[in-house]
Design a protein around this motif. Structure first.
Motif, PDB file in Angstrom:
ATOM      1  N   VAL A 165       0.866  -1.175   0.000  1.00  0.00           N
ATOM      2  CA  VAL A 165       0.000   0.000   0.000  1.00  0.00           C
ATOM      3  C   VAL A 165       0.903   1.225   0.000  1.00  0.00           C
ATOM      4  O   VAL A 165       1.921   1.254   0.691  1.00  0.00           O
ATOM      5  CB  VAL A 165      -0.904   0.013   1.251  1.00  0.00           C
ATOM      6  CG1 VAL A 165      -1.699   1.308   1.323  1.00  0.00           C
ATOM      7  CG2 VAL A 165      -1.849  -1.186   1.223  1.00  0.00           C
ATOM      8  N   ASN A 190      -4.252   6.713   2.639  1.00  0.00           N
ATOM      9  CA  ASN A 190      -4.306   5.262   2.784  1.00  0.00           C
ATOM     10  C   ASN A 190      -4.256   4.846   4.255  1.00  0.00           C
ATOM     11  O   ASN A 190      -4.851   3.829   4.641  1.00  0.00           O
ATOM     12  CB  ASN A 190      -3.164   4.606   2.013  1.00  0.00           C
ATOM     13  CG  ASN A 190      -3.367   4.649   0.517  1.00  0.00           C
ATOM     14  OD1 ASN A 190      -4.486   4.862   0.038  1.00  0.00           O
ATOM     15  ND2 ASN A 190      -2.313   4.461  -0.249  1.00  0.00           N
ATOM     16  N   THR A 208      -1.587  -1.998   5.987  1.00  0.00           N
ATOM     17  CA  THR A 208      -1.472  -0.540   5.889  1.00  0.00           C
ATOM     18  C   THR A 208      -0.164  -0.063   6.513  1.00  0.00           C
ATOM     19  O   THR A 208       0.565   0.757   5.931  1.00  0.00           O
ATOM     20  CB  THR A 208      -2.652   0.144   6.603  1.00  0.00           C
ATOM     21  OG1 THR A 208      -3.882  -0.352   6.073  1.00  0.00           O
ATOM     22  CG2 THR A 208      -2.594   1.654   6.407  1.00  0.00           C
TER      23      THR A 208
END
Length: 241
Positions: A119, A125, A150
């Motif tokens: 990611v 995000n 993440t």
């Protein structure tokens, strides 16, 4: 009430594998707990269990916290775990178990197929990942894998990663414990397991920390994903039988 020691042994295994694999114990603890308790009771026990295990992680891996991730992932996680916790009361428990089984299968296949899935390490995000992990934790009892994906984007040192993740998880569990209590998920007859789960949380985390020194996490991570896939399939089959 008679104590089920097989369940406690499975809880210990879930904590060790979750610590070493990097997905957190709930991804194993919740579906395994469903074989012994009703889904809502498992949610309540999971929140209490995680409070102890995350305190242990914070203590054992106290090599610094990433403050920016505590804000951008932690705050959305707490807000959405509260939302997810209240939403869980509005959805039939059988449907939630189906969601859990599908979630485990999809999650494991995603990581097994997309081995190098990453990611982008940007603020947006972080907020999205925190929100999704919190919502999943509130409704299904597990969301650590989403948060882990993440956080992995920011290439944190291992101890900082575990400590930061554990601190965010602690905030999530503290918040959802209150919501689950208000929902009536924490039952008097289940509280007999709480002292055992606190000990298991500490012992399992410490054992996982030792294993991490000798086994490459990538190798163990693949094994963990296969186990998650199997548990997800068994969860769905068990509901269909």
């Amino acid at each position: 009430m008679k104590i089920n020691f097989i369940f406690l042994l499975l809880a210990l295994s879930a904590e060790i594998i979750g610590t070493v694999g990097g997905f957190g114990s709930s991804v194993f603890f919740v579906p395994l707990g469903n074989f012994y308790f009703d889904f809502y009771s498992v949610l309540g026990l999971t929140a209490i269990f995680h409070l102890s295990s995350n305190l242990s992680k914070i203590f054992l891996f106290k090599k610094g916290l990433n403050k920016s991730l505590l804000i951008y992932i932690g705050i959305p996680s707490v807000l959405f775990v509260i939302i997810g916790g209240y939403l869980s009361k509005l959805v039939d428990s059988t449907l939630l178990e189906i969601f859990l089984g599908v979630f485990l299968i999809a999650l494991s296949l995603l990581f097994l197929i997309k081995k190098n899935l990453v990611v982008k390490p940007i603020k947006r995000n972080s907020i999205i990942g925190g929100s999704l992990s919190g919502l999943s934790a509130g409704m299904l009892g597990t969301g650590g894998a989403i948060r882990g994906l993440t956080m992995a984007a920011f290439s944190l040192e291992k101890n900082v990663f575990i400590a930061t993740s554990a601190f965010i998880d602690f905030m999530i569990d503290f918040s959802r414990t209150i919501v689950y209590y208000q929902n009536g998920y924490i039952h008097q007859h289940d509280l007999i397991y709480v002292p055992f789960l606190f000990v298991i949380g500490a012992v399992g985390t410490y054992t996982g920390r030792i294993i991490l020194k000798y086994i490459p996490q990538d190798s163990f991570k693949r094994l963990s994903l296969i186990l998650i896939l199997i548990i997800g399939v068994i969860t769905i089959i068990n509901l269909l039988i």
